[in-house]
Design an enzyme around this catalytic site. Sequence first.
Site, PDB file in Angstrom:
ATOM      1  N   LYS A 122       2.532   2.324   2.403  1.00  0.00           N
ATOM      2  CA  LYS A 122       2.162   2.996   3.660  1.00  0.00           C
ATOM      3  C   LYS A 122       3.191   2.591   4.718  1.00  0.00           C
ATOM      4  O   LYS A 122       3.431   1.417   4.949  1.00  0.00           O
ATOM      5  CB  LYS A 122       0.763   2.527   4.086  1.00  0.00           C
ATOM      6  CG  LYS A 122       0.184   3.313   5.232  1.00  0.00           C
ATOM      7  CD  LYS A 122      -1.331   3.381   5.123  1.00  0.00           C
ATOM      8  CE  LYS A 122      -1.883   4.447   6.060  1.00  0.00           C
ATOM      9  NZ  LYS A 122      -3.308   4.670   5.865  1.00  0.00           N
TER      10      LYS A 122
ATOM     11  N   LYS B 237       0.833  -1.211   0.000  1.00  0.00           N
ATOM     12  CA  LYS B 237       0.000   0.000   0.000  1.00  0.00           C
ATOM     13  C   LYS B 237       0.869   1.263   0.000  1.00  0.00           C
ATOM     14  O   LYS B 237       0.365   2.381   0.050  1.00  0.00           O
ATOM     15  CB  LYS B 237      -0.896   0.034   1.250  1.00  0.00           C
ATOM     16  CG  LYS B 237      -1.973  -1.021   1.251  1.00  0.00           C
ATOM     17  CD  LYS B 237      -2.941  -1.052   2.428  1.00  0.00           C
ATOM     18  CE  LYS B 237      -2.822  -0.245   3.561  1.00  0.00           C
ATOM     19  NZ  LYS B 237      -3.815  -0.510   4.638  1.00  0.00           N
TER      20      LYS B 237
HETATM   21  N1  C2G Z   1     -10.394   7.026   9.085  1.00  0.00           N
HETATM   22  C1  C2G Z   1     -11.366   7.971   9.424  1.00  0.00           C
HETATM   23  N2  C2G Z   1     -10.985   9.203   9.834  1.00  0.00           N
HETATM   24  C2  C2G Z   1      -9.669   9.523   9.930  1.00  0.00           C
HETATM   25  C3  C2G Z   1      -8.679   8.567   9.605  1.00  0.00           C
HETATM   26  C4  C2G Z   1      -9.073   7.308   9.176  1.00  0.00           C
HETATM   27  O1  C2G Z   1     -12.578   7.686   9.337  1.00  0.00           O
HETATM   28  N3  C2G Z   1      -9.322  10.789  10.339  1.00  0.00           N
HETATM   29  C5  C2G Z   1     -10.839   5.699   8.629  1.00  0.00           C
HETATM   30  C6  C2G Z   1     -10.388   5.387   7.206  1.00  0.00           C
HETATM   31  O2  C2G Z   1     -11.283   5.971   6.263  1.00  0.00           O
HETATM   32  C7  C2G Z   1     -10.434   3.859   7.195  1.00  0.00           C
HETATM   33  C8  C2G Z   1     -10.078   3.489   8.649  1.00  0.00           C
HETATM   34  O3  C2G Z   1     -10.253   4.693   9.435  1.00  0.00           O
HETATM   35  O4  C2G Z   1     -11.760   3.415   6.908  1.00  0.00           O
HETATM   36  C9  C2G Z   1      -8.649   2.995   8.785  1.00  0.00           C
HETATM   37  O5  C2G Z   1      -7.796   3.993   8.246  1.00  0.00           O
HETATM   38  P1  C2G Z   1      -6.270   3.561   7.913  1.00  0.00           P
HETATM   39  O6  C2G Z   1      -5.680   2.882   9.079  1.00  0.00           O
HETATM   40  O7  C2G Z   1      -5.599   4.762   7.310  1.00  0.00           O
HETATM   41  O8  C2G Z   1      -6.515   2.452   6.793  1.00  0.00           O
HETATM   42  P2  C2G Z   1      -6.161   2.524   5.229  1.00  0.00           P
HETATM   43  O9  C2G Z   1      -4.713   2.762   5.041  1.00  0.00           O
HETATM   44  O10 C2G Z   1      -7.139   3.436   4.625  1.00  0.00           O
HETATM   45  O11 C2G Z   1      -6.390   0.984   4.798  1.00  0.00           O
HETATM   46  O12 C2G Z   1      -8.104  -2.567   2.193  1.00  0.00           O
HETATM   47  C10 C2G Z   1      -8.383  -1.329   2.790  1.00  0.00           C
HETATM   48  C11 C2G Z   1      -7.150  -0.713   3.404  1.00  0.00           C
HETATM   49  O13 C2G Z   1      -6.485  -1.644   4.242  1.00  0.00           O
HETATM   50  C12 C2G Z   1      -7.528   0.540   4.175  1.00  0.00           C
END
Ligand code: C2G
Length: 144
Positions: A46, A44
């Site tokens: 990330k 990702k």
């Molecule tokens: N999120 C949120 N508000 C934020 C930060 C994150 O609602 N300020 C939500 C994101 O939209 C996501 C969840 O929290 O639904 C997890 O965010 P991340 O840990 O950043 O996950 P991500 O990298 O988006 O991975 O297959 C899908 C991926 O694994 C998603």
Amino acid sequence: MTRVLTYGTFDVLHAGHIHLLQRARALGDHLTVGLSTDAFNQQKHKEALLPFEQRHTVLSAIRHVDAVIAEHHWEQKIRDIRDHAIDIFVMGDDWQGEFDCLRPHCDVVYLPRTPAISSTSLRTHLTQGADDVPPTAHPPAPGA
Ligand code: C2G
């Protein structure tokens, strides 16, 4: 029993994550979270501060979360939906539309993302010793 599924890295856990998990769980009776492995985070592009084991320990302790599974790759979602008898797939709306392909298998819900907070901004704040006030995280509007 209505079973809900979501995925994420959940690094440096913050109120935005909690708001998402809380609303996802409230859509059903059981919430399973697919937690991105360290290897999948590389796919990702990330960079997580905390390793999978620590992120798993933290996520498993949250009362809104009923089960945590490993997220190894993009393609596992349909199998997870089947294997865990999922009724509703939930993601924050920064993913709006990205998972509509799952609609034949379960309901797909995108929830408003909590503004002004992210693991990335917290990591920067923590690692660069910024002296500004940490970001605030007001929950999304009621009913969001
Ligand atoms: N999120 C949120 N508000 C934020 C930060 C994150 O609602 N300020 C939500 C994101 O939209 C996501 C969840 O929290 O639904 C997890 O965010 P991340 O840990 O950043 O996950 P991500 O990298 O988006 O991975 O297959 C899908 C991926 O694994 C998603």
